[in-house]
Design a protein around this motif. Structure first.
Motif: not given
Length: 385
Positions: A297-303
């Motif tokens: 959830a964190t990495i996909t939004k960040l990226f």
């Protein structure tokens, strides 16, 4: 007992916010954490109730109303392409990440797709508060985040309607979904352009006490009600109301009087209410599910959101900051989770784990923004010396 609960909430949030600042973090992080501490998960001093939920809803509406008041509409319009790219990137990557993670944990294709859709949601109320504390709410990055959040809400709700029409027995009319969204944005556009300035001028001449701020609140809650009635999040309506009033000569007066009302009472209750839904019961058996999903959830939004910002002209650090601002799922994801539970697109056994993931993304957002924007500010100051 309500008075005792309010007493504990107000005192605890102020102490926690101050401690958070002393530890070099935004005050909002301490206020979120203290909700877990004084809630059922730890001490159990405060339990969720209908009254707490209603006060909390007013709190988040006022929070986004203030964000709208402080948003530069010219900057919002100038950054519309970036906002669109950020919203699309911030939906596609979490959608795919959640889908494949769901399949990896043995979910069916429909349940895995719903999980991805749930992770695509964004709620920027926490981001807006953090950016305000950092003095970045009027920055280009912040304007892009707020614009992207509005588009994200529309796209996710439409995608949810499409999915439910295909995978459930419920009669969901896609045409009606689009029509309601169109009615909302046309209505707030016309009312904001013609009616809001007239109302503010008309009622400002009344001799009754605080007529200006009362009129502003009427507009805020009407826009929120209209949004919710037409299938758009109430916070989007509040944000639109803030933007409308920001175009009148009464902006500063409203802002100065709304902030004490919001931050003294309603907003602290909202922050605490997020922590009240946390429960550690059964979490141990789904620990890996929670950890993996939180990382995705964190990495996909960040990226995803960051990529949208990067390809529309932002530098790497600003793109990362915009991605961080989109990480929090907040109340929007919780609403989608409740819909999934009701329509059997989300199994009951995963509901607590999903709520935990939503809370964790909300807790991650303030320190992420603090780190990125503080470093960005320091670099900017060095470049001018």
């Amino acid at each position: 007992m309500l008075f005792v609960k309010i007493l504990i909430i107000l005192l605890a949030t102020k102490i926690a916010g101050e401690l958070s600042i002393k530890l070099g973090q935004p005050a909002v992080l301490g206020k979120l954490v203290i909700g877990i501490v004084i809630g059922p998960a730890v001490f159990g001093w405060i339990e969720d109730s209908e009254m707490i939920e209603q006060i909390s809803e007013i709190g988040v509406i006022l929070l986004m109303f203030i964000a709208g008041l402080e948003t530069d509409i010219k900057s919002l319009n100038q950054n519309r392409n970036s906002s669109f790219a950020v919203a699309v990137g911030g939906i596609i990557f979490p959608l795919l990440g959640g889908y494949f993670a769901g399949l990896g944990f043995g979910l069916s294709h429909s349940h895995a797709f719903f999980l991805g859709l749930l992770l695509s949601a964004t709620s920027v109320s926490i981001s807006a508060q953090t950016l305000k504390e950092l003095g970045q709410l009027k920055s280009r990055e912040s304007t892009t985040i707020l614009g992207a959040a509005v588009l994200d809400d529309i796209l996710v709700v439409v995608a949810l309607a499409v999915m439910m029409s295909l995978l459930t027995t419920g009669d969901v009319s896609l045409g009606m979904v689009f029509l309601k969204k169109l009615i909302f944005f046309v209505s707030v556009g016309l009312v904001g352009w013609k009616v809001v300035p007239w109302m503010m001028r008309k009622f400002s001449s009344w001799r009754v006490s605080e007529s200006i701020v009362s009129t502003a609140l009427v507009i805020c809650f009407f826009f929120s009600y209209l949004a919710e009635s037409l299938g758009v999040a109430a916070i989007i309506g509040a944000f639109a109301a803030g933007i409308a009033i920001s175009q009148t000569p009464f902006k500063q007066s409203v802002e100065q009087k709304i902030e004490p009302i919001a931050y003294a009472f309603f907003v602290p209750v909202f922050f605490v209410s997020i922590g009240l839904s946390v429960s550690f019961d059964g979490v141990g058996s789904q620990l890996w599910f929670i950890i993996v999903l939180t990382i995705i959830a964190t990495i996909t939004k960040l990226f995803g959101a960051g990529l949208g910002a990067r390809i529309t002209g932002f530098n790497n650090r600003s793109s990362l900051g915009i991605g961080a601002g989109m990480v929090s799922r907040g109340e929007v994801a919780l609403i989608i989770a409740a819909i999934g539970l009701e329509s059997q697109l989300l199994k009951q056994e995963y509901f607590t784990a999903i709520v935990t993931v939503v809370i964790l993304t909300t807790l991650i957002t303030p320190p992420l923004l603090k780190r990125i924007f503080s470093d960005k500010q320091n670099l900017s100051e060095r470049s001018h010396t």
